[in-house]
Write a protein that holds these residues in place. Structure first.
Motif, mmCIF file in Angstrom:
data_model
loop_
_atom_site.group_PDB
_atom_site.id
_atom_site.type_symbol
_atom_site.label_atom_id
_atom_site.label_comp_id
_atom_site.label_asym_id
_atom_site.label_seq_id
_atom_site.Cartn_x
_atom_site.Cartn_y
_atom_site.Cartn_z
ATOM 1 N N LYS A 1 0.832 -1.210 0.000
ATOM 2 C CA LYS A 1 0.000 0.000 0.000
ATOM 3 C C LYS A 1 0.865 1.259 0.000
ATOM 4 O O LYS A 1 0.529 2.261 -0.651
ATOM 5 C CB LYS A 1 -0.943 -0.006 1.209
ATOM 6 N N ALA A 2 1.991 1.198 0.711
ATOM 7 C CA ALA A 2 2.906 2.344 0.734
ATOM 8 C C ALA A 2 3.518 2.574 -0.650
ATOM 9 O O ALA A 2 3.648 3.722 -1.107
ATOM 10 C CB ALA A 2 4.008 2.104 1.768
ATOM 11 N N ALA B 1 0.926 4.105 -2.888
ATOM 12 C CA ALA B 1 0.732 5.528 -2.595
ATOM 13 C C ALA B 1 1.744 6.390 -3.341
ATOM 14 O O ALA B 1 1.443 7.513 -3.756
ATOM 15 C CB ALA B 1 0.834 5.766 -1.088
ATOM 16 N N VAL B 2 2.935 5.836 -3.545
ATOM 17 C CA VAL B 2 3.989 6.548 -4.279
ATOM 18 C C VAL B 2 3.775 6.437 -5.788
ATOM 19 O O VAL B 2 4.013 7.384 -6.546
ATOM 20 C CB VAL B 2 5.380 5.986 -3.892
ATOM 21 N N GLU C 1 0.745 5.163 -8.054
ATOM 22 C CA GLU C 1 -0.620 4.643 -8.160
ATOM 23 C C GLU C 1 -0.907 3.964 -9.488
ATOM 24 O O GLU C 1 -1.988 3.389 -9.660
ATOM 25 C CB GLU C 1 -1.620 5.785 -7.947
ATOM 26 N N TYR D 1 -0.725 -3.570 -7.488
ATOM 27 C CA TYR D 1 -2.128 -3.908 -7.208
ATOM 28 C C TYR D 1 -2.367 -5.414 -7.328
ATOM 29 O O TYR D 1 -3.092 -6.004 -6.524
ATOM 30 C CB TYR D 1 -3.064 -3.162 -8.165
#
Length: 208
Positions: free
Chosen positions: A16-17, A20-21, A23, A29
């Motif tokens: 997830k981190a 965030a950087v 997408e 994913y």
């Protein structure tokens, strides 16, 4: 993916981190979807795989995983649709063809299953699960000689592949070779296959 289940939440947090950087990274994913699948969180996994496809619409593996989630929900139509998308996204990808065949077998459509399985085996001749499904399809069509031949080919290739022993037992029983069927069923069970109780009772009754 990290090997230990204890690490899975940490692994999810790391992914997830990274998302965030960046997408737009479909692979992050996709890996997040696999991580949620390992926790059997199908809703979160589905969201992650759909996000991977928004960023990479031809990621065939994501379609396959979404098809698997549909199957968990008993949605055969969704499973079929996603695997057809996977097959259309990547040429000569054997796994979605095998999954397409599975849906057709569940629907009692062996001829359609055979078409898909022949493609899968053309592209991956050593795909044991697909060959076993092909044996099932021919069994459903009552082409017992072909079903038996395929089962024996699988067993020659992988003697410990229990589903082929079960298919062989069913085929031999239909051919009236009850003692051989019993031996094959016993072999399937010894290898950990859950042979249907009703079939075992039929075998016992036929042997007197």
């Amino acid at each position: 993916m990290k090997a230990h289940y204890d690490d899975i939440d940490e692994y999810i947090a790391d992914l997830k981190a990274e998302i965030a950087v960046n997408e737009k990274c479909a692979n992050h994913y996709y890996n997040l979807g696999l991580a949620f699948l390992s926790k059997r969180d199908f809703v979160a996994a589905e969201e992650a795989f759909l996000a991977s496809l928004r960023n990479s619409p031809h990621l065939a593996e994501a379609y396959v995983q979404l098809g698997g989630i549909c199957l968990e929900r008993g949605d055969l139509e969704g499973c079929l649709r996603y695997n057809e998308e996977a097959a259309g996204s990547r040429a000569k990808f054997s796994i979605p063809q095998s999954n397409i065949a599975f849906v057709h077998l569940q629907r009692g459509e062996p001829d359609k299953a055979i078409q898909a399985l022949q493609k899968a085996l053309k592209w991956d001749p050593d795909f044991i699960q697909a060959k076993n499904a092909l044996a099932t399809a021919y069994f459903m069509k009552r082409e017992l000689d072909t079903a038996e031949r395929l089962c024996r080919e699988i067993i020659d290739q992988q003697p410990a592949f229990a589903p082929a022993w079960n298919n062989l037992a069913l085929t031999l029983f239909e051919e009236g070779r009850v003692d051989e069927a019993q031996e094959a069923a016993d072999k399937a069970r010894s290898l950990g296959f859950d042979v249907p109780q009703g079939f075992l009772e039929e075998l016992a009754a036929a042997r007197g």
